[in-house]
Enzyme design. Structure first.
Site, short mmCIF file in Angstrom:
data_model
loop_
_atom_site.label_atom_id
_atom_site.label_comp_id
_atom_site.label_asym_id
_atom_site.label_seq_id
_atom_site.Cartn_x
_atom_site.Cartn_y
_atom_site.Cartn_z
N ASP A 1 68.69 -14.95 85.85
CA ASP A 1 69.40 -13.74 86.26
C ASP A 1 68.47 -12.88 87.10
O ASP A 1 67.25 -13.01 87.04
CB ASP A 1 69.95 -12.96 85.06
N GLU B 1 67.54 -11.78 80.90
CA GLU B 1 66.24 -11.10 80.79
C GLU B 1 66.32 -9.69 81.34
O GLU B 1 65.78 -8.75 80.77
CB GLU B 1 65.16 -11.90 81.52
N1 BES Z 1 59.33 -10.14 85.50
C1 BES Z 1 59.57 -8.84 85.01
C2 BES Z 1 58.47 -8.29 84.15
C3 BES Z 1 57.16 -8.03 84.82
C4 BES Z 1 57.07 -7.66 86.13
C5 BES Z 1 56.03 -8.14 84.08
C6 BES Z 1 55.85 -7.44 86.71
C7 BES Z 1 54.81 -7.91 84.64
C8 BES Z 1 54.73 -7.57 85.97
C9 BES Z 1 60.87 -8.85 84.21
O1 BES Z 1 61.88 -9.56 84.85
C10 BES Z 1 61.38 -7.45 84.08
O2 BES Z 1 61.75 -6.86 85.05
N2 BES Z 1 61.41 -6.93 82.88
C11 BES Z 1 62.00 -5.68 82.61
C12 BES Z 1 62.29 -5.66 81.15
C13 BES Z 1 63.51 -4.98 80.73
C14 BES Z 1 64.74 -5.16 81.52
C15 BES Z 1 63.73 -5.10 79.25
C16 BES Z 1 61.06 -4.57 82.98
O3 BES Z 1 59.83 -4.70 82.89
O4 BES Z 1 61.56 -3.53 83.42
MN MN Z 2 61.23 -11.35 85.49
MN MN Z 3 62.71 -8.23 86.45
#
Ligand code: BES
Ligand code: MN
Ligand code: MN
Length: 462
Positions: free
Chosen positions: A87, A157
């Site tokens: 997603d 996710e």
């Molecule tokens: N891939 C990201 C997380 C991420 C980005 C970790 C850059 C480290 C560096 C993930 O898809 C994401 O966006 N996670 C969300 C989590 C949330 C929706 C619970 C976030 O970090 O905002």
């Molecule tokens: Mn991600």
């Molecule tokens: Mn993300």
């Protein structure tokens, strides 16, 4: 044929296939794209099958499906579990994209002179999890798969992985592995490879502030009745003091303070503040007093308004004293903060600071635990060796500010080390217009993943 020459021979096709995946607008947050999210799951299923995986299955959940597949070559060999998400974030605002978000194109940039793939999801996370399927294909095709492998690619996710928890708990045996590989983070740079060993957690809240029971004429009532937008702004402003310290009572109680030595090590990572400011076009950085930028992102919690609305925002001017104001507020958490506890502290405090002239509703959207992973496990050593081989430089451990809530659950429930084996860059514009992923990052990632399998098998004495 070696994995490297298979890669060289097939790289044009590997790019084309990723483009096909990127054309599917699998935005999990927006019901309008429901069919596309399911189409992306099917795409992942087909590509796992084509690459040679067995028992490939679309596992239905109350939300979007989880795609599972595996190749068990010998139960005595170590097993690698790959996690990723198909997603993507909404592409809005569309008008800020230089090319349409779901029509991938290759463009050269200063940071990516060999070209980068521009599309929503290019780096987060389609381009990154797809590297694993291509590395798997290459190892299968060259009879060079030295470990068993399992794939678990989810579709929720970006909206909190609500149904993945249950799936993991119900499938512990099926998911059993010696290491979990996740490519969903970034490195410091192509010349500075790094491996993420810390992620922040999150508590995502929404607040509604109500004044009068209907919108009012701002002349007839203005100055005499609370304006919920003004009140909300004041309340939000009070959530941080002049040192950018969060004022919610108890907020920092469980925050782990690092030793001076640990902090020093963290700050040894290559980081150029003026370059950082230059890339963002800002005059100055902004954050909690007493901490460096690396620390503010990696080891300190924070609170941000992600959206705020209310009143009249259309064309021209309308003199109105609105009845309601809203905001979405998220808090990034660090070990050992618990998101349920933080959500409760927030709610109690937010209600306590509201003046009697308004009523306040607070709701928690979703959250997740922070995580710190080992930088000395066998998996970490294999990842280190693999990167050293392909980048010609030993990677350093870093702590990221983003969140992958499921990582803490993997640690707790599956008991294997997650390796945050990301190959993106912080300039890839994740969640922003013009998201992109370097072609070189994509290809070196595939090669490094294959090298990981080799090193992991050797380190396990196989
Ligand atoms: N891939 C990201 C997380 C991420 C980005 C970790 C850059 C480290 C560096 C993930 O898809 C994401 O966006 N996670 C969300 C989590 C949330 C929706 C619970 C976030 O970090 O905002
Ligand atoms: Mn991600
Ligand atoms: Mn993300």
């Amino acid at each position: 044929m070696s994995v490297a020459s298979y890669l060289e021979k097939n790289k044009a096709r590997f790019l084309q296939e990723l483009f096909d995946l990127l054309r599917i607008p699998s935005v999990s947050a927006d019901p309008k794209f429901k069919g596309d999210v399911v189409a992306a799951a099917n795409f992942v299923k087909n590509s796992l099958e084509k690459a040679g995986a067995d028992r490939v299955e679309i596992c239905e959940t109350p939300g979007f499906p989880i795609v599972y597949g595996e190749k068990i070559i010998d139960p005595k060999l170590p097993t690698v579990l790959v996690y990723g998400h198909y997603d993507v974030q909404p592409a809005d605002p569309y008008e800020l994209w230089d090319s349409p978000p779901f029509e991938p194109v290759l463009k050269k940039t200063a940071i990516h002179p060999e070209g980068a793939i521009f599309a929503r999801g290019a780096a987060d996370d389609k381009g990154q999890f797809y590297m694993h399927i291509k590395a798997f294909e290459a190892m299968m095709a060259t009879s060079d798969l030295p470990c068993n492998v399992k794939f678990m690619i989810e579709g929720e996710e970006e909206i909190g992985s609500d149904n993945l928890d249950k799936f993991v708990l119900a499938n512990k045996e099926r998911l059993r592995a010696d290491v979990i590989l996740i490519s969903d983070t970034h490195m410091i740079g192509m010349q500075d490879p790094s491996i993420t060993v810390g992620l922040r957690g999150m508590a995502y809240m929404e607040v509604e502030v109500t004044g009068s029971n209907r919108d009012l004429h701002s002349g007839t009532y203005g100055g005499a009745v609370a304006n919920p937008i003004n009140v909300l702004c004041k309340m939000i402003a009070s959530l941080k003091d002049e040192n950018e310290h969060i004022t919610i009572p108890g907020f920092y109680e469980k925050v782990q303070e690092l030793s001076a030595a640990q902090r020093q090590r963290l700050n040894e990572a290559p980081f150029d503040l003026s370059e950082y400011k230059g890339k963002l076009d800002i005059q100055e950085v902004h954050g909690e007093k007493g901490y460096t930028t690396i620390e503010r992102i990696g080891i300190r919690p924070t609170l941000d308004v992600n959206g705020i609305w209310g009143g009249y925002t259309g064309e021209g001017a309308k003199t109105v004293l609105p009845s309601k104001a809203f905001a979405k507020i998220s808090m990034r958490l660090v070990p050992d903060q618990d998101w349920h506890e933080i959500a409760t502290l927030f709610e109690t405090h937010f209600k306590a600071i509201a003046p009697a002239s308004v009523t306040v509703k607070v709701k928690a959207h979703h959250g997740g635990a922070p995580a710190v992973v080992s930088d000395s496990s066998l998996g970490y050593q294999a990842a280190e060796a693999a990167m050293e081989e392909t980048f010609g430089k030993r990677p350093i451990p870093t702590r990221e500010g983003g969140s992958i809530p499921i990582v803490a659950l993997f640690q707790k429930e599956l008991g294997s080390d997650p390796i945050l084996f990301g190959f993106g860059l912080d300039t890839d514009a994740l969640h922003s217009p013009n998201e992109h992923y370097g072609v070189k990052n994509y290809l070196i990632g595939i090669e490094t993943i294959a090298a990981f399998f080799r090193h992991f098998s050797t380190l396990n004495g196989k």
